[in-house]
Design a protein around this motif. Structure first.
Motif, short mmCIF file in Angstrom:
data_model
loop_
_atom_site.label_atom_id
_atom_site.label_comp_id
_atom_site.label_asym_id
_atom_site.label_seq_id
_atom_site.Cartn_x
_atom_site.Cartn_y
_atom_site.Cartn_z
N UNK A 242 3.40 -6.66 9.61
CA UNK A 242 3.44 -5.34 8.96
C UNK A 242 4.87 -4.82 8.91
N UNK A 243 5.24 -4.26 7.76
CA UNK A 243 6.46 -3.46 7.66
C UNK A 243 6.05 -2.10 7.11
N UNK A 244 6.42 -1.04 7.82
CA UNK A 244 6.09 0.31 7.34
C UNK A 244 7.38 1.09 7.11
N UNK A 245 7.31 2.06 6.20
CA UNK A 245 8.51 2.73 5.71
C UNK A 245 8.33 4.25 5.72
N UNK B 93 0.86 -1.18 0.00
CA UNK B 93 0.00 0.00 0.00
C UNK B 93 0.89 1.23 0.00
N UNK B 94 0.53 2.25 -0.81
CA UNK B 94 1.23 3.54 -0.78
C UNK B 94 0.22 4.58 -0.30
N UNK B 95 0.48 5.18 0.85
CA UNK B 95 -0.45 6.17 1.41
C UNK B 95 0.33 7.23 2.17
N UNK C 117 3.50 -1.10 4.15
CA UNK C 117 2.89 0.23 4.08
C UNK C 117 3.97 1.28 3.79
N UNK C 118 3.91 1.82 2.59
CA UNK C 118 4.83 2.87 2.14
C UNK C 118 4.20 4.21 2.54
N UNK C 119 4.76 4.83 3.59
CA UNK C 119 4.15 6.03 4.17
C UNK C 119 5.10 7.23 4.11
N UNK C 120 5.86 7.34 3.02
CA UNK C 120 6.91 8.36 2.95
C UNK C 120 6.36 9.78 2.78
#
Length: 499
Positions: free
Chosen positions: A309-312, A242-244, A274-277
């Protein structure tokens, strides 16, 4: 000496062996690498660089400069660095400046703190592979503050060379199997080409799920389910990315949407990435960033005890825009302890992320406080940058929607918009004759005629029969107005030419 003897002499090595064909050729190289594509720096950008050289050599063009609106490179587009960040980094790079009275005391204290954690007191020394320990603690505290007090274990934090390094590292761990048991990875369409490129390199199976353009690029769980069920015929779906806020689409997911995604991942036993950049880049009224970690834990132990979950996050985007320092982190939640050992081993192979990037990340997650000298200027600069981005997001959407044949959804967040363009049948036919995707044909002509460098929608993926381009909102306001005016002018003439 005869020609035969000359030829034979040239082909002899010092050891007396004949030269053979090169060991590494396009035919013998890793075939997965040949499948990698990265549109953000693809053929359009390569041509833009050539045109810039031609302009310098005096070649006549219908424009005086190439404006690159293709990539989220904030500082290259004129965004100013945050003074506090650069001051601390200057002192870390050249500690003799600690004796200079031009620098505020809080800047000096932060630099000393960072240097004390470095081998030999120098950011030129390697750090621990997982990242400097006290910086990982500061990242954990930042996440706890962001998420309203939900605990964060520093041992679950891995500092990375930008977010992309963490994303690729996790995909390396996740991809396995052969044939129909090969790992399938679900990615949004449109998507950021890092994902398709990494999956091609790893020979994973890309599973496309489509965002709903008619509903402001929203994500629908029924579409996730359709994509998943179709993919199970030829692979083993294991990962959902997911990109958010969204790239290239600029949407911000609602809390309800995130809950639905987490519930879906739990039901289908999928690993969430979760790509949260772009988490600070939220502009639209009524929109708010919700981290996947926060929502996951607020949903209770039924989910928070089992969903992996892995978030970034990254120092390259938001108000910082420090792309070149390559700073970032990932947090892993519910990772199997034995896998975590393997992850730590894998990151140790690349020794450590850039220490200057780690230092910058520490400043991002622990900025100046109210009682410190640098606080006032920091808040002013941060607020100004985000306010200007919000203004440009609104302006870009409004101007593009004035152009007949261009439709642009609201830019709710991130740094881009992804407008849909109507192309005449004659243009589509000519593009196919030239062996080009129609929106690539469109963007190349725009570059050649107006000097505007965009990325065609086909580089990000799009529904069949639709065409788009991605434009960044980063250029200074006056330059962005020029870019949008030239796009408007070009689209009208292009439509007339091929209608």
């Amino acid at each position: 000496m005869s020609k035969v003897q000359e030829h034979f002499k040239i082909r002899m090595t010092e050891n007396g062996f004949l030269h053979h064909e090169k060991v590494l050729t396009v035919d013998t190289m890793n075939p997965n690498v040949k499948r990698v594509e990265y549109a953000v720096r693809g053929p359009i950008v390569q041509r833009a660089v050539q045109i810039e050289k031609e302009l310098k050599e005096g070649v006549e063009k219908p424009f005086k400069e190439v404006i690159k609106a293709n990539i989220g490179d904030c500082h290259a587009m004129g965004q100013k660095p945050i003074t506090f960040f650069r001051q601390v980094l200057a002192l870390c790079s050249y500690p003799e400046l600690l004796e200079d009275n031009k620098f505020p005391e809080d800047v000096k204290n932060r630099a000393r703190c960072i240097l004390q954690a470095c081998g030999g007191g120098s950011i030129g020394a390697y750090s621990a592979s997982q990242g400097i320990e006290f910086i990982r603690h500061d990242v954990a505290h930042y996440i706890e503050r962001r998420d309203g007090g939900i605990p964060c274990n520093p041992d679950n934090i891995y500092l990375t060379t930008g977010a992309s390094d963490g994303i690729v590292t996790m995909l390396k761990l996740l991809v396995s199997g052969e044939g129909t048991s090969r790992t399938g990875v679900m990615i949004s369409i449109p998507q950021y080409p890092l994902y398709s490129a990494a999956l091609a390199e790893l020979a994973a199976v890309q599973i496309n799920y489509y965002l709903d353009e008619e509903k402001c690029w929203s994500l629908d769980v029924s579409e996730l389910r359709r994509a998943l069920q179709a993919a199970r015929q030829h692979c083993k779906p294991r990962v959902l990315c997911i990109i958010n806020p969204g790239n290239p689409t600029g949407q911000v997911q609602s809390r309800q949407c995130i809950e639905d995604v987490i519930q879906f991942a739990a039901e289908e036993n999928l690993f969430l990435m979760a790509d949260e950049v772009y988490q600070d880049n939220v502009y639209a009224e009524g929109c708010q960033f919700h981290s996947f970690k926060k929502v996951l834990f607020e949903m209770g132990p039924k989910y928070s005890d089992r969903v992996e979950l892995a978030s970034f996050h990254s120092t390259s985007k938001c108000y910082m825009g420090e792309c070149g320092f390559r700073g970032g982190y990932m947090e892993v939640v519910n990772l199997d302890p034995d896998v975590k050992v393997q992850l730590t081993k894998l990151v140790s192979v690349r020794l450590c992320p850039p220490v200057s990037g780690q230092a910058l990340l520490d400043l991002v997650v622990k900025p100046p406080q109210k009682d410190e000298p640098s606080y006032g200027s920091f808040i002013k600069e941060r607020s100004h940058t985000l306010e200007m981005l919000a203004e440009k997001a609104k302006m870009t959407q409004e101007i593009l929607n004035e152009v007949p044949g261009i439709t642009c959804n609201p830019v709710q967040g991130a740094m881009y918009c992804f407008p849909r363009i109507q192309l005449p049948p004659k243009a589509i036919a000519e593009a196919k004759e030239k062996g080009q995707v129609p929106d690539m044909f469109y963007c190349m002509k725009l570059l050649e005629e107006k000097g505007i460098c965009l990325v065609p929608g086909s580089g990000f993926g799009q529904r069949d029969g639709t065409f788009h381009f991605r434009i960044t909102i980063l250029p200074p306001t006056e330059k962005l107005k020029i870019v949008l005016a030239k796009i408007k002018e070009f689209h009208q003439s292009f439509t007339e030419q091929y209608s």
